[in-house]
Design an enzyme around this catalytic site. Structure first.
Site, PDB file in Angstrom:
ATOM      1  N   HIS A 100       0.852  -1.197   0.000  1.00 48.53           N
ATOM      2  CA  HIS A 100       0.000   0.000   0.000  1.00 48.53           C
ATOM      3  C   HIS A 100       0.885   1.243   0.000  1.00 48.53           C
ATOM      4  CE1 HIS A 100      -4.063   1.787   1.220  1.00 48.53           C
ATOM      5  NE2 HIS A 100      -3.252   2.827   1.140  1.00 48.53           N
ATOM      6  N   GLY A 143     -10.028   7.859  -1.537  1.00 45.47           N
ATOM      7  CA  GLY A 143     -10.703   9.119  -1.272  1.00 45.47           C
ATOM      8  C   GLY A 143     -11.508   9.033   0.009  1.00 45.47           C
ATOM      9  N   GLU A 189     -10.126   3.228   7.756  1.00 46.57           N
ATOM     10  CA  GLU A 189      -9.152   4.247   8.154  1.00 46.57           C
ATOM     11  C   GLU A 189      -9.911   5.379   8.835  1.00 46.57           C
ATOM     12  OE1 GLU A 189      -5.732   7.135   6.142  1.00 46.57           O
ATOM     13  OE2 GLU A 189      -7.402   6.413   4.927  1.00 46.57           O
TER      14      GLU A 189
END
Length: 371
Positions: free
Chosen positions: A23, A184, A214
């Site tokens: 990532h 996003g 997150e």
């Protein structure tokens, strides 16, 4: 592996370990010098034209606690990634920087739709990045470092182009694109908005990883898994909200946490980035340690190397120094990352062996880690 006694020994050991990065955002990792040079060529105004000061500005802005200021950092990186030459250079240098840090395999993600301000087509964007990666791999190889870098294509969840990006990913599946993603803001833009795009890639037997857990909580992760069909969770740290330590030392898991752990869904955890966005209070108390102890498939990643002023070796070093991890723990999560790449199984096995062999001479670790 034994624990190095000195800081220098630890740093050297971590850089020397062959590492896997799952990532990492391409637009979150350009060199400050490159940004300054490319910005001058297109007349883009920066907060400062001193590369060292600019590097500090990115870290300070990203960690300021102000979302507008955090997002401003990407205004500047994206501005210099709108031409084929700019994209090739940033991609090439990303490979070289990762190789210098001991990364042997990386999945770099970015949103092609964000690189069309100067007229590039989506396919031209993908082609330029692929060419840059190939150039970087060749230069790294000439310097004695073997690295492979592939693309994960992200669609912006607040936009409406996920279908296009899904088709773009499929069109390039044999040309270095290995997965589809959405990125996003989580809040207000759930995976269900892009259910058709996820169905397209799923029907084509193409994998998806979704930014979830997150900023958003359990509902966001549930949609990523059950609506989007994600086989990995980008970040995923909020699954810790569903994990509780019992007095006897065991773990009590909620329904979703059981689903994630029981099905070995990998978590793409990015410790420093999580501190900046408020998903964790400190490295010492970061959920990644609890999740690993509770048996989840944890991987450690960088997210945005520029904005966090970090590298994969640094992220792992922080966990050793501040969260009590051993180097065996580091090897273990590195092998976990290798086992969950978007490579084919035979390639994953070779990658695991490449990590295990130098990390643990003989067969001690080979028996612990199954590809």
């Amino acid at each position: 592996m034994t624990q190095p006694a000195q800081t220098g020994d630890l740093d050297a050991a971590l850089v020397a370990l062959p590492k896997v990065l799952l990532h990492d955002h391409l637009d979150g990792g350009p060199r400050p010098t490159t940004i300054v040079e490319l910005a001058a060529g297109i007349g883009h105004e920066l907060p400062t034209t001193d590369p060292q000061e600019l590097g500090r500005w990115f870290v300070d802005a990203a960690g300021s606690g102000s979302l507008p200021r955090y997002l401003e950092t990407f205004v500047h990186t994206l501005a210099v990634m709108q031409t084929a030459d700019g994209l090739r250079r940033v991609a090439r240098e990303a490979v070289l920087d990762l190789a210098a840090d001991g990364v042997v395999y990386a999945e770099e993600r970015y949103a092609p739709e964000q690189h069309q301000q100067r007229g590039l087509t989506l396919q031209q964007v993908v082609d330029a990045v692929r060419e840059g990666f190939a150039e970087g791999e060749a230069q790294a190889r000439a310097a004695g470092r073997e690295i492979r870098v592939v693309q994960v294509l992200s669609a912006m969840r607040q936009a409406d182009r996920a279908g296009e990006i899904a088709q773009l990913a499929l069109a390039n599946r044999d040309a270095g694109v290995v997965a589809f993603d959405i990125a996003g803001p989580e809040d207000g833009f759930p995976p269900s908005r892009h259910a058709s795009a996820f169905r397209t890639v799923r029907d084509a037997s193409f994998p998806a990883t979704v930014h979830a857990g997150e900023d958003g909580g359990l509902e966001s992760m549930a949609e990523a898994l059950h609506v989007a069909g994600a086989v990995r969770l980008g970040h995923g740290v909020r699954i810790a909200d569903d994990v509780h330590a019992a007095p006897d030392g065991s773990w009590r898991l909620g329904v979703l946490a059981h689903w994630v752990r029981d099905r070995r869904v990998p978590l793409e955890v990015c410790p420093s980035s999580n501190l900046q966005t408020g998903a964790a209070a400190s490295i010492a108390d970061h959920p990644v340690t609890t999740l690993r102890r509770a048996g989840f498939e944890v991987t450690v990643n960088t997210d945005n190397r520029l904005q966090s002023g970090t590298s994969l070796s640094r992220e792992l070093g922080l966990l050793v120094r501040e969260a009590g991890w051993s180097l065996d723990d580091v090897v273990d999560v590195t092998v976990t990352a290798a086992r969950h790449t978007f490579l084919h199984d035979d390639e994953r096995r070779a990658l695991v062996e490449r990590i295990v062999r130098p990390a643990a001479p003989g067969t001690a670790h080979a028996g612990r880690h199954r590809a």
